[in-house]
Design a protein around this motif. Structure first.
Motif, short mmCIF file in Angstrom:
data_model
loop_
_atom_site.label_atom_id
_atom_site.label_comp_id
_atom_site.label_asym_id
_atom_site.label_seq_id
_atom_site.Cartn_x
_atom_site.Cartn_y
_atom_site.Cartn_z
N GLU A 127 -1.09 -5.84 4.90
CA GLU A 127 0.20 -6.04 4.23
C GLU A 127 0.41 -7.49 3.82
O GLU A 127 0.89 -7.77 2.71
N PRO A 169 3.41 -1.54 -2.15
CA PRO A 169 2.28 -2.46 -2.02
C PRO A 169 1.49 -2.54 -3.32
O PRO A 169 1.19 -1.52 -3.96
N LEU A 222 -3.25 0.85 2.54
CA LEU A 222 -1.84 0.80 2.15
C LEU A 222 -1.45 1.95 1.23
O LEU A 222 -0.28 2.07 0.86
#
Length: 530
Positions: A286, A321, A483
Protein backbone atom coordinates in the motif's frame (compact mmCIF):
# COMPACT_ATOMS: atom_id res chain seq x y z
CA UNK A 1 -23.49 -30.79 -41.01
CA UNK A 2 -19.75 -30.23 -41.42
CA UNK A 3 -17.32 -32.23 -39.27
CA UNK A 4 -13.89 -31.10 -38.07
CA UNK A 5 -11.26 -32.07 -35.55
CA UNK A 6 -11.47 -28.57 -34.04
CA UNK A 7 -13.92 -25.69 -34.19
CA UNK A 8 -12.59 -22.33 -32.96
CA UNK A 9 -14.96 -19.52 -31.93
CA UNK A 10 -13.52 -16.02 -32.33
CA UNK A 11 -11.18 -14.41 -34.87
CA UNK A 12 -9.00 -12.27 -32.64
CA UNK A 13 -5.32 -12.85 -31.94
CA UNK A 14 -5.90 -16.14 -30.09
CA UNK A 15 -8.32 -17.69 -32.54
CA UNK A 16 -6.28 -16.85 -35.62
CA UNK A 17 -3.02 -18.07 -34.13
CA UNK A 18 -4.61 -21.31 -33.01
CA UNK A 19 -6.12 -21.84 -36.47
CA UNK A 20 -2.71 -21.36 -38.07
CA UNK A 21 -0.89 -23.69 -35.67
CA UNK A 22 -3.41 -26.53 -35.52
CA UNK A 23 -3.87 -26.50 -39.26
CA UNK A 24 -0.11 -26.69 -39.75
CA UNK A 25 -0.08 -29.84 -37.55
CA UNK A 26 -2.59 -31.61 -39.73
CA UNK A 27 -5.80 -31.03 -37.78
CA UNK A 28 -8.94 -30.15 -39.69
CA UNK A 29 -10.06 -26.80 -38.30
CA UNK A 30 -12.87 -24.31 -38.83
CA UNK A 31 -12.94 -20.87 -37.25
CA UNK A 32 -16.30 -19.17 -36.70
CA UNK A 33 -16.57 -15.41 -36.27
CA UNK A 34 -19.69 -13.34 -35.54
CA UNK A 35 -18.30 -10.18 -37.15
CA UNK A 36 -17.93 -9.50 -40.87
CA UNK A 37 -14.13 -9.34 -40.64
CA UNK A 38 -11.13 -10.45 -38.61
CA UNK A 39 -9.65 -8.85 -35.50
CA UNK A 40 -12.10 -9.55 -32.69
CA UNK A 41 -12.59 -6.40 -30.63
CA UNK A 42 -10.87 -4.36 -33.33
CA UNK A 43 -13.47 -5.37 -35.87
CA UNK A 44 -16.32 -4.63 -33.46
CA UNK A 45 -15.14 -1.40 -31.81
CA UNK A 46 -15.24 1.40 -34.37
CA UNK A 47 -16.04 4.31 -32.06
CA UNK A 48 -14.10 7.59 -32.55
CA UNK A 49 -10.56 7.38 -31.19
CA UNK A 50 -10.50 3.60 -30.69
CA UNK A 51 -6.84 2.70 -30.29
CA UNK A 52 -4.69 -0.04 -28.79
CA UNK A 53 -2.90 0.55 -25.48
CA UNK A 54 0.11 -1.71 -26.17
CA UNK A 55 2.74 -0.26 -28.45
CA UNK A 56 4.26 -1.97 -31.46
CA UNK A 57 6.15 -4.16 -32.10
CA UNK A 58 4.72 -5.68 -28.91
CA UNK A 59 1.23 -5.71 -30.35
CA UNK A 60 1.71 -8.05 -33.29
CA UNK A 61 2.52 -11.65 -34.03
CA UNK A 62 6.14 -12.74 -33.75
CA UNK A 63 5.96 -14.82 -36.94
CA UNK A 64 8.20 -13.28 -39.59
CA UNK A 65 5.58 -13.80 -42.28
CA UNK A 66 3.36 -11.35 -40.38
CA UNK A 67 5.89 -8.57 -39.72
CA UNK A 68 8.44 -8.71 -42.53
CA UNK A 69 6.32 -6.80 -45.06
CA UNK A 70 4.13 -4.84 -42.67
CA UNK A 71 4.74 -1.19 -41.72
CA UNK A 72 2.94 0.61 -38.91
CA UNK A 73 2.19 4.33 -39.12
CA UNK A 74 1.96 4.99 -35.36
CA UNK A 75 3.47 3.68 -32.15
CA UNK A 76 -0.05 2.97 -30.82
CA UNK A 77 -2.12 2.04 -33.87
CA UNK A 78 -5.74 3.04 -34.24
CA UNK A 79 -8.63 0.73 -34.91
CA UNK A 80 -8.66 1.04 -38.71
CA UNK A 81 -4.95 0.29 -38.97
CA UNK A 82 -5.35 -2.75 -36.74
CA UNK A 83 -8.14 -4.07 -38.98
CA UNK A 84 -5.81 -3.65 -41.96
CA UNK A 85 -3.12 -5.55 -40.05
CA UNK A 86 -5.45 -8.50 -39.53
CA UNK A 87 -6.26 -8.44 -43.25
CA UNK A 88 -2.50 -8.58 -43.88
CA UNK A 89 -2.18 -11.54 -41.49
CA UNK A 90 -5.00 -13.27 -43.34
CA UNK A 91 -3.13 -12.89 -46.63
CA UNK A 92 0.24 -13.85 -45.18
CA UNK A 93 -1.03 -17.05 -43.55
CA UNK A 94 -3.88 -17.86 -45.95
CA UNK A 95 -6.35 -18.11 -43.09
CA UNK A 96 -9.59 -17.10 -44.80
CA UNK A 97 -10.20 -20.43 -46.51
CA UNK A 98 -10.93 -21.96 -43.09
CA UNK A 99 -12.97 -19.11 -41.61
CA UNK A 100 -16.73 -18.52 -41.65
CA UNK A 101 -17.54 -14.86 -41.03
CA UNK A 102 -20.94 -13.46 -40.05
CA UNK A 103 -21.47 -16.67 -38.08
CA UNK A 104 -22.72 -15.94 -34.59
CA UNK A 105 -22.86 -19.06 -32.43
CA UNK A 106 -26.09 -19.76 -30.62
CA UNK A 107 -25.60 -23.19 -29.02
CA UNK A 108 -22.79 -25.67 -28.30
CA UNK A 109 -23.70 -29.17 -27.12
CA UNK A 110 -21.39 -31.96 -26.00
CA UNK A 111 -22.87 -35.32 -26.95
CA UNK A 112 -22.55 -38.97 -26.05
CA UNK A 113 -20.38 -39.41 -29.14
CA UNK A 114 -17.73 -37.27 -27.38
CA UNK A 115 -18.17 -34.52 -29.92
CA UNK A 116 -19.46 -30.99 -29.85
CA UNK A 117 -22.36 -29.86 -32.02
CA UNK A 118 -22.14 -26.14 -32.70
CA UNK A 119 -25.14 -24.29 -34.13
CA UNK A 120 -25.06 -20.78 -35.55
CA UNK A 121 -27.95 -18.33 -35.50
CA UNK A 122 -28.26 -18.90 -39.24
CA UNK A 123 -29.07 -22.55 -38.51
CA UNK A 124 -25.79 -23.82 -39.90
CA UNK A 125 -24.32 -26.62 -37.79
CA UNK A 126 -20.84 -28.00 -37.21
CA UNK A 127 -19.55 -31.12 -35.49
CA UNK A 128 -16.14 -31.11 -33.80
CA UNK A 129 -14.08 -33.30 -31.51
CA UNK A 130 -12.70 -30.20 -29.78
CA UNK A 131 -14.24 -26.79 -29.11
CA UNK A 132 -11.83 -23.86 -28.64
CA UNK A 133 -13.41 -20.72 -27.21
CA UNK A 134 -11.48 -17.59 -28.16
CA UNK A 135 -14.14 -14.98 -27.46
CA UNK A 136 -11.77 -12.69 -25.56
CA UNK A 137 -12.47 -10.67 -22.44
CA UNK A 138 -14.38 -7.78 -24.04
CA UNK A 139 -16.91 -9.21 -26.46
CA UNK A 140 -20.18 -8.62 -24.61
CA UNK A 141 -21.03 -4.91 -24.16
CA UNK A 142 -22.61 -3.87 -20.88
CA UNK A 143 -25.32 -1.23 -20.68
CA UNK A 144 -26.44 -0.41 -17.14
CA UNK A 145 -30.13 -0.14 -16.34
CA UNK A 146 -30.67 3.57 -16.86
CA UNK A 147 -34.32 4.51 -16.27
CA UNK A 148 -35.83 6.03 -19.41
CA UNK A 149 -32.93 5.16 -21.72
CA UNK A 150 -35.27 3.97 -24.47
CA UNK A 151 -37.05 7.34 -24.42
CA UNK A 152 -34.01 9.37 -25.46
CA UNK A 153 -34.92 11.17 -28.69
CA UNK A 154 -31.38 11.90 -29.88
CA UNK A 155 -28.59 9.69 -31.16
CA UNK A 156 -27.50 7.02 -28.65
CA UNK A 157 -24.88 4.30 -29.09
CA UNK A 158 -22.73 2.07 -26.91
CA UNK A 159 -19.09 2.43 -27.94
CA UNK A 160 -18.93 -1.29 -28.77
CA UNK A 161 -21.92 -1.09 -31.16
CA UNK A 162 -20.96 2.09 -32.96
CA UNK A 163 -22.47 2.54 -36.44
CA UNK A 164 -20.21 2.07 -39.44
CA UNK A 165 -21.21 5.47 -40.84
CA UNK A 166 -20.06 7.14 -37.62
CA UNK A 167 -21.58 10.03 -35.67
CA UNK A 168 -20.83 13.69 -36.31
CA UNK A 169 -20.14 15.57 -33.06
CA UNK A 170 -19.69 18.99 -34.71
CA UNK A 171 -21.96 21.66 -33.27
CA UNK A 172 -23.88 19.15 -31.16
CA UNK A 173 -24.50 18.74 -27.46
CA UNK A 174 -22.80 15.48 -26.52
CA UNK A 175 -22.98 13.47 -23.31
CA UNK A 176 -20.63 10.63 -22.44
CA UNK A 177 -21.41 8.21 -19.62
CA UNK A 178 -18.27 6.42 -18.43
CA UNK A 179 -14.59 7.31 -18.17
CA UNK A 180 -12.81 4.04 -18.89
CA UNK A 181 -10.66 3.53 -21.97
CA UNK A 182 -13.43 4.08 -24.51
CA UNK A 183 -14.76 7.08 -22.61
CA UNK A 184 -11.33 8.70 -22.50
CA UNK A 185 -10.85 8.16 -26.23
CA UNK A 186 -14.27 9.53 -27.22
CA UNK A 187 -13.84 12.58 -24.97
CA UNK A 188 -10.63 13.44 -26.81
CA UNK A 189 -12.44 13.18 -30.16
CA UNK A 190 -15.59 15.04 -29.15
CA UNK A 191 -14.12 17.92 -27.15
CA UNK A 192 -12.67 19.85 -30.12
CA UNK A 193 -15.91 19.71 -32.12
CA UNK A 194 -18.94 19.55 -29.84
CA UNK A 195 -20.90 22.67 -29.01
CA UNK A 196 -21.11 21.27 -25.50
CA UNK A 197 -19.60 18.12 -24.03
CA UNK A 198 -20.83 16.74 -20.70
CA UNK A 199 -18.79 13.92 -19.19
CA UNK A 200 -20.59 11.86 -16.55
CA UNK A 201 -17.97 10.34 -14.23
CA UNK A 202 -18.61 7.86 -11.44
CA UNK A 203 -14.99 6.89 -10.68
CA UNK A 204 -11.94 8.83 -11.90
CA UNK A 205 -9.65 7.04 -14.30
CA UNK A 206 -5.90 7.05 -13.61
CA UNK A 207 -5.05 7.65 -17.25
CA UNK A 208 -1.42 7.65 -18.32
CA UNK A 209 0.22 9.67 -21.09
CA UNK A 210 0.35 7.61 -24.27
CA UNK A 211 3.36 9.49 -25.70
CA UNK A 212 2.09 8.70 -29.17
CA UNK A 213 4.29 9.33 -32.18
CA UNK A 214 4.37 8.67 -35.90
CA UNK A 215 6.62 5.85 -37.07
CA UNK A 216 9.06 6.22 -39.92
CA UNK A 217 8.96 3.37 -42.50
CA UNK A 218 12.74 3.48 -43.08
CA UNK A 219 13.46 3.31 -39.34
CA UNK A 220 11.06 0.37 -38.98
CA UNK A 221 12.74 -1.46 -41.84
CA UNK A 222 16.13 -1.02 -40.17
CA UNK A 223 14.77 -2.08 -36.77
CA UNK A 224 13.48 -5.37 -38.17
CA UNK A 225 16.99 -6.76 -38.09
CA UNK A 226 16.49 -6.92 -34.30
CA UNK A 227 12.93 -8.22 -34.36
CA UNK A 228 13.77 -11.91 -33.84
CA UNK A 229 15.67 -11.06 -30.66
CA UNK A 230 12.95 -8.63 -29.56
CA UNK A 231 10.27 -11.26 -29.91
CA UNK A 232 12.32 -13.83 -28.05
CA UNK A 233 12.53 -11.31 -25.20
CA UNK A 234 8.81 -10.51 -25.42
CA UNK A 235 7.81 -14.16 -25.39
CA UNK A 236 10.11 -15.14 -22.51
CA UNK A 237 9.89 -14.27 -18.81
CA UNK A 238 10.26 -11.82 -17.20
CA UNK A 239 7.44 -9.71 -18.58
CA UNK A 240 5.53 -9.93 -21.81
CA UNK A 241 6.77 -6.83 -23.59
CA UNK A 242 9.86 -6.29 -25.74
CA UNK A 243 10.99 -3.26 -23.80
CA UNK A 244 9.12 -2.93 -20.49
CA UNK A 245 10.84 -4.64 -17.60
CA UNK A 246 9.91 -4.08 -13.96
CA UNK A 247 12.84 -3.38 -11.62
CA UNK A 248 13.64 -6.12 -9.12
CA UNK A 249 13.61 -3.69 -6.19
CA UNK A 250 10.89 -2.07 -4.13
CA UNK A 251 9.91 1.59 -4.08
CA UNK A 252 11.62 2.25 -0.75
CA UNK A 253 14.74 0.27 -1.63
CA UNK A 254 15.62 3.25 -3.81
CA UNK A 255 16.60 6.69 -2.58
CA UNK A 256 14.12 9.51 -3.09
CA UNK A 257 16.20 10.80 -5.99
CA UNK A 258 16.43 7.36 -7.60
CA UNK A 259 12.72 6.82 -7.13
CA UNK A 260 11.87 10.10 -8.84
CA UNK A 261 14.21 9.27 -11.71
CA UNK A 262 12.58 5.85 -12.25
CA UNK A 263 9.10 7.36 -12.20
CA UNK A 264 10.11 10.23 -14.52
CA UNK A 265 11.73 7.89 -17.01
CA UNK A 266 8.67 5.64 -17.11
CA UNK A 267 6.42 8.69 -17.50
CA UNK A 268 8.44 9.97 -20.46
CA UNK A 269 8.43 6.53 -22.07
CA UNK A 270 4.65 6.57 -21.97
CA UNK A 271 2.16 3.78 -22.41
CA UNK A 272 2.23 1.10 -19.75
CA UNK A 273 5.80 1.82 -18.64
CA UNK A 274 4.54 3.69 -15.57
CA UNK A 275 2.07 0.91 -14.72
CA UNK A 276 4.24 -2.19 -15.07
CA UNK A 277 7.77 -0.91 -15.62
CA UNK A 278 8.86 0.71 -12.36
CA UNK A 279 9.18 -1.07 -8.97
CA UNK A 280 8.25 -4.63 -8.04
CA UNK A 281 5.98 -3.78 -5.11
CA UNK A 282 3.71 -1.08 -6.55
CA UNK A 283 0.79 -3.51 -6.90
CA UNK A 284 1.60 -5.37 -3.70
CA UNK A 285 2.31 -2.83 -0.98
CA UNK A 286 0.00 0.00 0.00
CA UNK A 287 2.75 2.50 0.83
CA UNK A 288 4.64 1.75 -2.40
CA UNK A 289 1.41 2.08 -4.34
CA UNK A 290 0.69 5.43 -2.70
CA UNK A 291 4.08 6.73 -3.84
CA UNK A 292 3.21 5.87 -7.44
CA UNK A 293 -0.26 7.41 -7.08
CA UNK A 294 1.10 10.63 -5.62
CA UNK A 295 3.50 10.98 -8.54
CA UNK A 296 0.65 10.39 -11.01
CA UNK A 297 -1.64 12.78 -9.11
CA UNK A 298 0.82 15.67 -9.04
CA UNK A 299 1.70 15.27 -12.72
CA UNK A 300 -1.98 15.18 -13.65
CA UNK A 301 -3.27 17.99 -11.44
CA UNK A 302 -0.65 20.31 -12.92
CA UNK A 303 -2.47 19.99 -16.25
CA UNK A 304 -5.93 20.94 -14.95
CA UNK A 305 -6.76 24.64 -14.55
CA UNK A 306 -9.72 24.46 -12.14
CA UNK A 307 -8.80 23.05 -8.68
CA UNK A 308 -12.37 21.80 -8.16
CA UNK A 309 -12.21 19.85 -11.42
CA UNK A 310 -8.76 18.58 -10.47
CA UNK A 311 -10.23 17.26 -7.21
CA UNK A 312 -12.62 15.12 -9.24
CA UNK A 313 -10.22 13.96 -11.94
CA UNK A 314 -7.14 13.45 -9.78
CA UNK A 315 -8.19 13.46 -6.11
CA UNK A 316 -5.70 14.18 -3.35
CA UNK A 317 -6.57 10.82 -1.77
CA UNK A 318 -6.54 7.83 -4.13
CA UNK A 319 -10.03 6.59 -5.02
CA UNK A 320 -8.56 3.06 -5.31
CA UNK A 321 -5.02 1.66 -5.32
CA UNK A 322 -3.20 2.84 -8.40
CA UNK A 323 -3.16 0.29 -11.23
CA UNK A 324 -5.83 -2.00 -9.79
CA UNK A 325 -8.19 -0.66 -12.42
CA UNK A 326 -6.64 -0.88 -15.88
CA UNK A 327 -5.06 2.51 -16.60
CA UNK A 328 -6.28 4.07 -19.82
CA UNK A 329 -3.81 5.82 -22.10
CA UNK A 330 -4.56 9.40 -23.01
CA UNK A 331 -3.54 12.09 -25.47
CA UNK A 332 -4.62 15.41 -23.95
CA UNK A 333 -7.58 14.00 -22.04
CA UNK A 334 -7.10 16.16 -18.98
CA UNK A 335 -6.61 19.33 -21.02
CA UNK A 336 -10.06 18.76 -22.53
CA UNK A 337 -11.56 19.81 -19.19
CA UNK A 338 -9.87 23.21 -19.47
CA UNK A 339 -12.07 24.01 -22.49
CA UNK A 340 -15.15 26.18 -21.85
CA UNK A 341 -17.42 23.78 -23.77
CA UNK A 342 -16.53 20.75 -21.58
CA UNK A 343 -18.24 20.03 -18.26
CA UNK A 344 -17.54 17.24 -15.76
CA UNK A 345 -20.44 15.81 -13.73
CA UNK A 346 -19.65 13.80 -10.60
CA UNK A 347 -22.11 10.92 -10.40
CA UNK A 348 -20.96 10.03 -6.91
CA UNK A 349 -22.47 13.21 -5.50
CA UNK A 350 -25.21 13.76 -8.11
CA UNK A 351 -26.26 10.37 -9.56
CA UNK A 352 -28.33 9.96 -12.69
CA UNK A 353 -32.04 9.95 -11.94
CA UNK A 354 -33.21 9.14 -15.44
CA UNK A 355 -32.66 9.52 -19.15
CA UNK A 356 -35.33 11.74 -20.66
CA UNK A 357 -36.15 12.46 -24.32
CA UNK A 358 -34.08 15.65 -24.24
CA UNK A 359 -31.05 14.29 -22.35
CA UNK A 360 -29.91 13.26 -18.87
CA UNK A 361 -31.38 14.25 -15.53
CA UNK A 362 -29.25 13.90 -12.41
CA UNK A 363 -30.27 14.55 -8.81
CA UNK A 364 -29.03 18.11 -9.22
CA UNK A 365 -29.61 19.22 -12.82
CA UNK A 366 -30.88 18.41 -16.31
CA UNK A 367 -28.59 18.29 -19.34
CA UNK A 368 -30.03 18.73 -22.82
CA UNK A 369 -28.22 16.52 -25.31
CA UNK A 370 -28.27 15.66 -29.00
CA UNK A 371 -25.92 12.68 -28.71
CA UNK A 372 -25.54 10.23 -25.82
CA UNK A 373 -22.50 7.94 -25.76
CA UNK A 374 -22.58 4.88 -23.52
CA UNK A 375 -18.93 4.19 -22.67
CA UNK A 376 -20.03 1.69 -20.05
CA UNK A 377 -17.71 -1.19 -20.82
CA UNK A 378 -18.25 -4.93 -20.95
CA UNK A 379 -19.39 -7.96 -19.05
CA UNK A 380 -15.69 -8.76 -19.11
CA UNK A 381 -14.00 -12.15 -19.13
CA UNK A 382 -17.12 -14.32 -18.86
CA UNK A 383 -19.80 -12.43 -20.79
CA UNK A 384 -18.76 -13.52 -24.26
CA UNK A 385 -18.84 -17.16 -23.13
CA UNK A 386 -22.07 -17.19 -21.14
CA UNK A 387 -23.86 -15.31 -23.94
CA UNK A 388 -23.65 -18.59 -25.88
CA UNK A 389 -25.76 -21.53 -24.70
CA UNK A 390 -22.87 -23.92 -24.00
CA UNK A 391 -23.83 -27.27 -22.46
CA UNK A 392 -21.44 -29.98 -21.31
CA UNK A 393 -21.97 -33.22 -19.42
CA UNK A 394 -25.56 -33.96 -18.37
CA UNK A 395 -26.76 -30.98 -20.42
CA UNK A 396 -25.38 -28.59 -17.78
CA UNK A 397 -25.02 -25.01 -19.04
CA UNK A 398 -21.85 -23.01 -18.64
CA UNK A 399 -23.86 -20.02 -17.42
CA UNK A 400 -25.43 -22.22 -14.78
CA UNK A 401 -22.10 -23.73 -13.76
CA UNK A 402 -20.72 -20.22 -13.24
CA UNK A 403 -23.79 -18.64 -11.67
CA UNK A 404 -22.17 -18.65 -8.22
CA UNK A 405 -18.65 -17.99 -9.46
CA UNK A 406 -16.14 -19.13 -12.05
CA UNK A 407 -14.15 -22.34 -11.58
CA UNK A 408 -11.57 -23.44 -14.14
CA UNK A 409 -8.35 -25.39 -14.25
CA UNK A 410 -5.56 -22.96 -15.23
CA UNK A 411 -8.10 -20.73 -16.93
CA UNK A 412 -8.04 -23.26 -19.77
CA UNK A 413 -10.68 -25.91 -18.98
CA UNK A 414 -14.01 -26.05 -17.13
CA UNK A 415 -14.93 -29.13 -15.07
CA UNK A 416 -17.74 -31.02 -16.74
CA UNK A 417 -17.17 -29.50 -20.18
CA UNK A 418 -14.94 -32.09 -21.87
CA UNK A 419 -12.90 -31.29 -24.97
CA UNK A 420 -13.56 -27.56 -24.53
CA UNK A 421 -10.62 -25.23 -23.91
CA UNK A 422 -10.52 -21.46 -23.55
CA UNK A 423 -7.80 -19.07 -24.68
CA UNK A 424 -7.52 -15.52 -23.31
CA UNK A 425 -10.41 -16.39 -21.03
CA UNK A 426 -11.35 -16.07 -17.36
CA UNK A 427 -8.80 -17.09 -14.72
CA UNK A 428 -5.86 -17.03 -17.15
CA UNK A 429 -3.40 -14.12 -17.47
CA UNK A 430 -5.56 -12.48 -20.17
CA UNK A 431 -5.88 -8.76 -19.33
CA UNK A 432 -2.50 -8.79 -17.58
CA UNK A 433 -0.78 -10.24 -20.63
CA UNK A 434 -0.05 -8.61 -23.98
CA UNK A 435 -2.64 -10.10 -26.34
CA UNK A 436 -0.36 -11.50 -29.07
CA UNK A 437 2.08 -12.86 -26.48
CA UNK A 438 -0.70 -14.72 -24.68
CA UNK A 439 -2.15 -15.95 -27.97
CA UNK A 440 1.17 -17.50 -28.89
CA UNK A 441 2.14 -19.19 -25.63
CA UNK A 442 -1.38 -20.46 -24.92
CA UNK A 443 -1.76 -21.49 -28.56
CA UNK A 444 1.48 -23.47 -28.47
CA UNK A 445 0.42 -25.15 -25.21
CA UNK A 446 -2.91 -26.22 -26.72
CA UNK A 447 -1.23 -27.44 -29.90
CA UNK A 448 1.17 -29.66 -27.96
CA UNK A 449 -1.71 -30.96 -25.84
CA UNK A 450 -3.72 -32.06 -28.88
CA UNK A 451 -0.62 -33.60 -30.45
CA UNK A 452 -0.09 -35.60 -27.27
CA UNK A 453 -3.70 -36.80 -27.27
CA UNK A 454 -3.47 -37.82 -30.91
CA UNK A 455 -0.21 -39.70 -30.34
CA UNK A 456 -1.60 -41.57 -27.32
CA UNK A 457 -4.97 -42.35 -28.85
CA UNK A 458 -7.05 -40.27 -26.43
CA UNK A 459 -10.31 -38.74 -27.63
CA UNK A 460 -11.44 -36.97 -24.45
CA UNK A 461 -9.93 -34.51 -21.98
CA UNK A 462 -11.64 -33.09 -18.91
CA UNK A 463 -10.70 -31.72 -15.52
CA UNK A 464 -12.21 -32.20 -12.09
CA UNK A 465 -14.27 -30.06 -9.77
CA UNK A 466 -11.44 -30.33 -7.21
CA UNK A 467 -8.96 -28.80 -9.65
CA UNK A 468 -11.41 -26.03 -10.51
CA UNK A 469 -11.93 -25.24 -6.84
CA UNK A 470 -8.18 -25.27 -6.20
CA UNK A 471 -7.44 -22.82 -9.03
CA UNK A 472 -10.20 -20.48 -7.87
CA UNK A 473 -8.81 -20.60 -4.33
CA UNK A 474 -5.37 -19.80 -5.70
CA UNK A 475 -6.69 -16.70 -7.46
CA UNK A 476 -8.54 -15.67 -4.31
CA UNK A 477 -5.23 -15.85 -2.46
CA UNK A 478 -3.66 -13.64 -5.14
CA UNK A 479 -6.49 -11.12 -4.79
CA UNK A 480 -5.81 -10.96 -1.04
CA UNK A 481 -2.03 -10.85 -1.30
CA UNK A 482 -2.01 -8.09 -3.94
CA UNK A 483 -3.97 -4.84 -4.01
CA UNK A 484 -6.40 -6.01 -6.71
CA UNK A 485 -8.91 -7.42 -4.25
CA UNK A 486 -9.38 -3.96 -2.70
CA UNK A 487 -10.87 -2.47 -5.85
CA UNK A 488 -14.26 -2.97 -7.48
CA UNK A 489 -13.08 -3.42 -11.05
CA UNK A 490 -13.93 -5.59 -14.03
CA UNK A 491 -10.85 -7.63 -13.11
CA UNK A 492 -12.94 -8.65 -10.10
CA UNK A 493 -16.24 -8.92 -11.98
CA UNK A 494 -17.49 -6.05 -9.82
CA UNK A 495 -18.72 -3.81 -12.66
CA UNK A 496 -21.74 -6.05 -13.33
CA UNK A 497 -24.59 -5.98 -10.77
CA UNK A 498 -25.14 -9.43 -9.28
CA UNK A 499 -21.99 -10.94 -10.71
CA UNK A 500 -19.92 -12.97 -8.27
CA UNK A 501 -16.99 -10.88 -7.05
CA UNK A 502 -13.72 -12.74 -7.66
CA UNK A 503 -10.41 -12.15 -9.37
CA UNK A 504 -10.96 -13.22 -12.98
CA UNK A 505 -7.50 -12.61 -14.42
CA UNK A 506 -4.19 -14.01 -13.19
CA UNK A 507 -2.21 -10.85 -12.28
CA UNK A 508 1.27 -12.18 -13.12
CA UNK A 509 1.82 -13.44 -16.67
CA UNK A 510 5.21 -14.98 -15.84
CA UNK A 511 3.83 -16.97 -12.90
CA UNK A 512 0.88 -18.03 -15.02
CA UNK A 513 3.19 -19.34 -17.73
CA UNK A 514 5.08 -21.26 -15.05
CA UNK A 515 1.83 -22.98 -14.06
CA UNK A 516 1.16 -24.00 -17.66
CA UNK A 517 4.73 -25.24 -18.01
CA UNK A 518 4.55 -27.24 -14.77
CA UNK A 519 1.25 -28.80 -15.85
CA UNK A 520 2.77 -29.92 -19.14
CA UNK A 521 5.99 -31.38 -17.73
CA UNK A 522 3.92 -33.13 -15.05
CA UNK A 523 2.07 -35.01 -17.81
CA UNK A 524 -0.83 -32.53 -17.71
CA UNK A 525 -1.50 -32.76 -14.00
CA UNK A 526 -5.11 -32.00 -13.18
CA UNK A 527 -6.50 -33.25 -16.47
CA UNK A 528 -8.28 -36.54 -17.09
CA UNK A 529 -7.78 -38.34 -20.43
CA UNK A 530 -9.86 -41.12 -21.92
Amino acid sequence: METFDVVIVGAGFSGLYLLHRLRSEGFSVRLLEAQSGLGGVWQANRYPGARVDSHVPNYEYSMEACWRDWVWTERFPGRDELVRYFEHVDRALDLGRDIDLDTRIETCRFGEDRRWTITAQTGRTYKASFLMMCTGFGSKPYTPELPGLASFAGICHHTATWPEQGVDFAGRRVGIIGTGASGVQVVQEAAPHAERLVVFQRTPVTALPMQQRKLDPAAQAAAKADYPALFVRRNSPPGNFCDIVRLDIGVFDASEEEREEVFETAWRNGGFHFWVGTFNDVLLDEAANRAAYDFWRDKTRARIDDPAVADLLAPIEPPYPFGTKRPSLEQGYYECFNQPNVELVDLRSTPIDSIVPRGVRTSAAAFDLDVLVLATGFDANTGGLTAIDIRGNDDKSLAGAWSAGVDTHLGMAVPGFPNMLMLYGPQSATAFCNGPTCAEFQGEWVTRLLQRMRAQGHSLIDTTAEMGNAWTAHLAMLADSTLFGRTDSWYMGANIPGKHRQLLNYPNADAYRDHLRHCEVSDYEGFVFR
